[in-house]
Design a protein around this motif. Structure first.
Motif, PDB file in Angstrom:
ATOM      1  N   SER A  96       0.823  -1.202   0.000  1.00  0.00           N
ATOM      2  CA  SER A  96       0.000   0.000   0.000  1.00  0.00           C
ATOM      3  C   SER A  96       0.859   1.255   0.000  1.00  0.00           C
ATOM      4  CB  SER A  96      -0.916   0.018   1.223  1.00  0.00           C
ATOM      5  OG  SER A  96      -1.645  -1.183   1.254  1.00  0.00           O
ATOM      6  N   ILE A  97       1.920   1.228   0.804  1.00  0.00           N
ATOM      7  CA  ILE A  97       2.821   2.398   0.829  1.00  0.00           C
ATOM      8  C   ILE A  97       3.379   2.641  -0.569  1.00  0.00           C
ATOM      9  CG2 ILE A  97       5.017   3.270   1.711  1.00  0.00           C
ATOM     10  CD1 ILE A  97       4.411   1.784   4.323  1.00  0.00           C
ATOM     11  N   GLY A  98       3.751   1.496  -1.220  1.00  0.00           N
ATOM     12  CA  GLY A  98       4.310   1.627  -2.585  1.00  0.00           C
ATOM     13  C   GLY A  98       3.303   2.239  -3.538  1.00  0.00           C
ATOM     14  N   LEU A 111       9.395  -0.827  -3.920  1.00  0.00           N
ATOM     15  CA  LEU A 111       8.733  -1.243  -2.700  1.00  0.00           C
ATOM     16  C   LEU A 111       7.613  -2.242  -2.995  1.00  0.00           C
ATOM     17  CD1 LEU A 111       9.421  -0.393   0.131  1.00  0.00           C
ATOM     18  CD2 LEU A 111       7.595   1.313   0.034  1.00  0.00           C
ATOM     19  N   ILE A 112       6.821  -1.954  -4.056  1.00  0.00           N
ATOM     20  CA  ILE A 112       5.743  -2.864  -4.456  1.00  0.00           C
ATOM     21  C   ILE A 112       6.313  -4.226  -4.788  1.00  0.00           C
ATOM     22  CG2 ILE A 112       3.995  -3.328  -6.219  1.00  0.00           C
ATOM     23  CD1 ILE A 112       3.609  -0.302  -6.410  1.00  0.00           C
ATOM     24  N   LEU A 113       7.380  -4.218  -5.580  1.00  0.00           N
ATOM     25  CA  LEU A 113       7.964  -5.481  -6.008  1.00  0.00           C
ATOM     26  C   LEU A 113       8.461  -6.272  -4.794  1.00  0.00           C
ATOM     27  CD1 LEU A 113       9.957  -4.323  -9.149  1.00  0.00           C
ATOM     28  CD2 LEU A 113       7.898  -5.723  -9.095  1.00  0.00           C
ATOM     29  N   ASN A 114       9.082  -5.558  -3.875  1.00  0.00           N
ATOM     30  CA  ASN A 114       9.621  -6.264  -2.714  1.00  0.00           C
ATOM     31  C   ASN A 114       8.524  -6.816  -1.825  1.00  0.00           C
ATOM     32  OD1 ASN A 114      12.376  -6.357  -3.028  1.00  0.00           O
ATOM     33  ND2 ASN A 114      12.549  -4.164  -2.565  1.00  0.00           N
ATOM     34  N   SER A 115       7.406  -6.090  -1.723  1.00  0.00           N
ATOM     35  CA  SER A 115       6.304  -6.634  -0.917  1.00  0.00           C
ATOM     36  C   SER A 115       5.812  -7.933  -1.529  1.00  0.00           C
ATOM     37  CB  SER A 115       5.174  -5.614  -0.810  1.00  0.00           C
ATOM     38  OG  SER A 115       4.422  -5.594  -1.996  1.00  0.00           O
ATOM     39  N   VAL A 116       5.771  -7.959  -2.857  1.00  0.00           N
ATOM     40  CA  VAL A 116       5.345  -9.181  -3.537  1.00  0.00           C
ATOM     41  C   VAL A 116       6.356 -10.293  -3.274  1.00  0.00           C
ATOM     42  CG1 VAL A 116       4.876 -10.230  -5.774  1.00  0.00           C
ATOM     43  CG2 VAL A 116       4.054  -7.930  -5.259  1.00  0.00           C
ATOM     44  N   ASN A 117       7.652  -9.953  -3.352  1.00  0.00           N
ATOM     45  CA  ASN A 117       8.699 -10.939  -3.071  1.00  0.00           C
ATOM     46  C   ASN A 117       8.504 -11.548  -1.691  1.00  0.00           C
ATOM     47  OD1 ASN A 117       9.930 -10.722  -5.460  1.00  0.00           O
ATOM     48  ND2 ASN A 117      11.563  -9.333  -4.790  1.00  0.00           N
ATOM     49  N   LEU A 118       8.181 -10.674  -0.751  1.00  0.00           N
ATOM     50  CA  LEU A 118       7.982 -11.135   0.627  1.00  0.00           C
ATOM     51  C   LEU A 118       6.841 -12.156   0.693  1.00  0.00           C
ATOM     52  CD1 LEU A 118       8.876 -10.813   3.550  1.00  0.00           C
ATOM     53  CD2 LEU A 118       7.301  -8.882   3.761  1.00  0.00           C
ATOM     54  N   VAL A 119       5.773 -11.870  -0.017  1.00  0.00           N
ATOM     55  CA  VAL A 119       4.645 -12.796  -0.039  1.00  0.00           C
ATOM     56  C   VAL A 119       5.066 -14.142  -0.615  1.00  0.00           C
ATOM     57  CG1 VAL A 119       2.364 -13.249  -1.011  1.00  0.00           C
ATOM     58  CG2 VAL A 119       2.940 -10.987  -0.164  1.00  0.00           C
ATOM     59  N   PHE A 120       5.820 -14.091  -1.717  1.00  0.00           N
ATOM     60  CA  PHE A 120       6.296 -15.334  -2.355  1.00  0.00           C
ATOM     61  C   PHE A 120       7.118 -16.160  -1.398  1.00  0.00           C
ATOM     62  CE2 PHE A 120       5.621 -13.522  -6.706  1.00  0.00           C
ATOM     63  CZ  PHE A 120       4.819 -14.556  -7.150  1.00  0.00           C
ATOM     64  N   VAL A 121       8.056 -15.483  -0.767  1.00  0.00           N
ATOM     65  CA  VAL A 121       8.972 -16.212   0.140  1.00  0.00           C
ATOM     66  C   VAL A 121       8.177 -16.835   1.274  1.00  0.00           C
ATOM     67  CG1 VAL A 121      10.859 -15.952   1.784  1.00  0.00           C
ATOM     68  CG2 VAL A 121      10.942 -14.834  -0.442  1.00  0.00           C
ATOM     69  N   THR A 122       7.213 -16.057   1.829  1.00  0.00           N
ATOM     70  CA  THR A 122       6.433 -16.547   2.964  1.00  0.00           C
ATOM     71  C   THR A 122       5.683 -17.816   2.599  1.00  0.00           C
ATOM     72  OG1 THR A 122       6.077 -14.247   3.530  1.00  0.00           O
ATOM     73  CG2 THR A 122       4.741 -15.879   4.682  1.00  0.00           C
ATOM     74  N   ALA A 140      15.708 -10.052 -10.694  1.00  0.00           N
ATOM     75  CA  ALA A 140      16.455  -9.797 -11.934  1.00  0.00           C
ATOM     76  C   ALA A 140      15.730  -8.754 -12.777  1.00  0.00           C
ATOM     77  CB  ALA A 140      16.582 -11.102 -12.727  1.00  0.00           C
ATOM     78  N   ILE A 141      14.418  -8.919 -12.866  1.00  0.00           N
ATOM     79  CA  ILE A 141      13.652  -7.974 -13.691  1.00  0.00           C
ATOM     80  C   ILE A 141      13.661  -6.594 -13.053  1.00  0.00           C
ATOM     81  CG2 ILE A 141      11.311  -7.423 -14.439  1.00  0.00           C
ATOM     82  CD1 ILE A 141      11.006 -10.512 -14.785  1.00  0.00           C
ATOM     83  N   ALA A 142      13.547  -6.554 -11.724  1.00  0.00           N
ATOM     84  CA  ALA A 142      13.568  -5.269 -11.045  1.00  0.00           C
ATOM     85  C   ALA A 142      14.889  -4.556 -11.302  1.00  0.00           C
ATOM     86  CB  ALA A 142      13.349  -5.475  -9.542  1.00  0.00           C
ATOM     87  N   ALA A 143      15.988  -5.322 -11.304  1.00  0.00           N
ATOM     88  CA  ALA A 143      17.286  -4.705 -11.557  1.00  0.00           C
ATOM     89  C   ALA A 143      17.321  -4.133 -12.967  1.00  0.00           C
ATOM     90  CB  ALA A 143      18.385  -5.748 -11.380  1.00  0.00           C
TER      91      ALA A 143
END
Lengths: 642, 106
Positions: free
Chosen positions: B22-24, B43-54, B73-76
């Motif tokens: 949401s912040i993103g 930030l959005i991408l990382n929140s999604v990453n966090l969900v995946f990892v969890t 990789a895509i974010a980079a």
């Protein structure tokens, strides 16, 4: 020769294609020669085939199938030709007189810039006409029927730069279309009843059908409507006088020898239908007699040399239909042939006069031509004697046979005969009026021009036709004179089946028997009537030039204006139709249809105009839309379940 | 495996991911500086990453973590291209304010 008979049809087609495609690249002389040969060679083939066919002995027709054209279910139509007494007869007339007219055209059209186009059209016309008469089924006949309509449109409107010619072409075309509706309906009904469209199959199928006799009147009436259009009967005759806008050989070919007789031919071809329809036949006879008389009276006061002949054609066609209606088909066909000879002769003679006088058509500006153009005058006089019905020229025999048959036909016979004899009187009168004014009367010609006889290409056909007009009558003569019945025996195989069928069904209207003395007195009466016509014309136009028919007051005014028929049609049909069309075009089309479709277009414009505001260019806005969209999709998926 | 992390319920981590997301999104929507917007996207991408990892850990399945590598990789790549674009635009416009970049509308 019967094996190569399809050549008769395809040579004119070849001539049309050749002259049509190469019209700018070949010299006039060559185009004329090709065009003429494309009709003359078929004439020779037909003559040879005629010999080989032995029409006086053979009864079954010879069928030549070229190829299948349309095959759908049990409906089949092919390019097949039926060679029998009737079609050979018509083919001989068409190709014989046609080639003379082609030859004549080579002289008459000399110097015309569209010379090659003219010959292409003429060949196309002959091709269609031959298809019409030779076809062995109704569909191919209809193809030819429409084809001659098209060719006549092209030929009548040949000088398309003149608006009168173009309009005359359209008038002929449209009036013929009205008749053609009848042809289509009749064909449909016959296919429904008979299960075939081939004449021979129809003939056998219909004889097995008991109930067909109940419907024969309707079918016959439809085909008669078609014939009305082509053969210029009341009320569809108005195109023929206007058709004189075409070049003179066209008038001779189409409006004397071939196309206008298609209706007569059709009735004979379908005689097995018409013989079962006595009521319709009586109707045909009445229409024929009325047309004969009506057109003949109009002819008395016209001043255009070709118009007089045109009304005389309408009148003579009326005679033929009188014969058709009184079920004496041989008499009608006989008159068809003699008429082809003398009317072609008269038209070509008129063309020769017009040629000599440098395109003058008003007979008031003619006069005293006898002796100046000898061949034309003599042949024209012969043609006039023939059409007026003087003994022993051809018109006498054929017209008298018709009148005799009409006289003996049922209970209305005497009325029909009286109308016919009155028409014969007017015929004699207006034809001799024409002769006296043009050839004998005071010389009113424009003295600046030198009057000259036409070239041999024009006079030769005149001579041949004059010989024909004088002599072909001897093919069929009455009992009191020689008693030759060649034609009757000749046509017997074509007509006998129909007669059998009709007498079997009890619908054949019997002709009263005629004592020979009565026959003689009938013939004598008609010659007497013709003589009175001649004498009257002599006194009015030669002896003392009486103004009685030149002042156009009262009834004479009506007559001069052709009973105002064109005006009546214009008022009753053309104007309301135009009014309606304009209503549709300017009210319904622009006010309703156009608005409807334009508003559809406009509404898309409005929607697009609203949507374009969303495209602000601000990245933030787009991001917001994405978020809202995603949110909506998520909500949808969550509430509805994936 | 770290026992502290094991003790945290999944819902907490997902809640954190939601907050980060949401912040993103808010950052993308309301910030004007294009560089900040980029950071919000990260930030959005990382929140999604966090969900995946969890989820990957909770379900003991490797595929979620694999996806995370792709996302990184895509974010980079996106950051490299995006920043290059930002520099190009800045040179042209002398500004990093997105509201001034609306010349592409028709």
């Amino acid at each position: 020769m019967l094996e190569i008979f399809p050549l008769v049809v395809f040579l004119p087609l070849f001539g049309f294609l050749f002259n049509g495609f190469l019209k700018g690249r070949i010299p006039h002389r060559m185009a004329g020669a090709i065009g003429t040969l494309a009709v003359f060679v078929p004439f020779l083939i037909t003559l040879a085939a005629f010999n080989e066919f032995r029409p006086m002995e053979r009864t079954a027709p010879h069928l030549v199938s070229v190829f299948d054209w349309i095959v759908i279910g049990n409906f089949k139509s092919s390019f097949g030709y039926q060679i029998d007494q009737l079609s050979l007869y018509m083919t001989l007339i068409i190709t014989g007189i046609g080639s003379l007219i082609h030859l004549y055209s080579m002289g008459y059209m000399k110097g015309n810039t569209s010379y090659n186009r003219f010959f292409a059209y003429l060949n196309l016309f002959i091709f269609c006409m031959l298809n019409l008469v030779l076809s062995d089924n109704l569909v191919l006949t209809f193809l030819g029927w429409e084809g001659v309509g098209l060719s006549s449109y092209l030929l009548i409107g040949f000088d398309y730069e003149k608006s009168s010619a173009a309009e005359a072409g359209m008038k002929a075309f449209i009036l013929n279309r009205i008749g053609d509706v009848g042809f289509i309906f009749g064909t449909g009904f016959l296919f429904w009843f008979g299960g075939s469209l081939q004449y021979l199959e129809l003939q056998t199928n219909l004889s097995g059908l008991g109930e067909f006799a109940n419907y024969a009147n309707i079918v016959a009436l439809f085909f008669f409507v078609a014939a009305m259009g082509k053969s210029a009967q009341i009320p569809l005759y108005v195109w023929l006088p206007d058709a004189m806008a075409g070049p003179t050989p066209v008038s001779a070919l189409i409006h004397a020898a071939t196309m206008v007789t298609a209706g007569v031919f059709l009735i004979v071809r379908l005689n097995f239908v018409f013989l079962l329809a006595p009521e319709t036949s009586l109707f045909i006879a009445c229409i024929g007699a009325t047309t004969a008389l009506f057109a003949a009276t109009i002819g008395t006061l016209q001043n255009d040399i070709k118009k007089i002949l045109a009304y005389s054609t309408v009148s003579q066609l009326g005679f033929m239909f009188l014969a058709m209606g009184s079920m004496s088909y041989v008499a009608g066909l006989f008159h068809l042939m003699t008429h082809a000879f003398f009317k072609a002769l008269l038209f070509l003679g008129a063309g020769s006069v017009i040629h000599a006088l440098h395109h003058e058509q008003n007979i008031k500006n003619m006069g005293g031509l006898f002796g100046k153009i000898k061949i034309t005058s003599f042949t024209f006089l012969l043609g006039t004697l023939a059409i007026a019905g003087f003994f022993p020229f051809s018109g006498f025999f054929s017209k008298d046979l018709i009148l005799e048959k009409a006289y003996t036909y049922g209970s209305f016979g005497t009325i029909l005969w009286t109308m016919g004899i009155a028409a014969a009187f007017f015929t004699s009168f207006y034809m001799f009026r024409l002769v006296f004014v043009v050839f004998f009367g005071k010389d009113n010609t424009d003295s600046h021009h030198k009057i000259h006889e036409s070239p041999w290409t024009m006079t030769f056909p005149l001579v041949v036709l004059a010989i024909g007009a004088a002599s072909v009558g001897f093919l069929q003569t009455p009992h009191f004179f020689l008693h030759i019945d060649t034609l009757e025996r000749y046509f017997a195989p074509v007509l006998s089946k129909g007669y059998e069928l009709a007498s079997l069904k009890g619908s054949l209207a019997e002709h009263k028997s005629l004592v020979h003395d009565v026959e003689l007195s009938l013939a004598g009466f008609s010659v007497g009537i013709a003589t009175i016509g001649l004498i009257l014309a002599y006194f009015l136009y030669q002896r003392k030039h009486s103004p009685i028919l030149e002042e156009h007051t009262g009834f004479r005014k009506i007559l001069f204006h052709k009973y105002y028929i064109d005006e009546i049609y214009d008022f009753l049909l053309v104007r309301p139709f135009l009014f309606l069309s304009k209503g549709v075009a300017f009210f319904f089309d622009t006010k309703i249809l156009d608005r409807f479709f334009i508003s559809i277009g406009l509404s898309f414009g409005v929607i697009a105009g609203g949507l374009r505001r969303l495209q602000s260019g601000f990245i933030g806005d787009y991001a917001l839309f994405i978020v809202i969209g995603t949110f909506c999709i998520l909500v949808y998926l969550l509430t509805r379940g994936v | 495996m770290n026992p502290i992390i094991n003790g945290i319920p999944i819902s907490y981590i997902l809640g954190l991911a939601g907050i980060l997301f949401s912040i993103g999104v808010l950052g993308v929507l309301i910030r004007r500086n294009i560089v900040i917007i980029f950071m919000s996207v990260e930030l959005i991408l990382n929140s999604v990453n966090l969900v995946f990892v969890t989820f990957s850990k909770a379900l003991s399945h490797i595929s979620g973590e694999t996806v995370v590598f792709f996302v990184m990789a895509i974010a980079a790549a996106e950051a490299a291209v995006g920043l290059a674009l930002v520099i190009a635009i800045f040179r042209h416009k002398k500004s990093t304010n997105v509201d001034e970049l609306q010349s592409m509308k028709w």
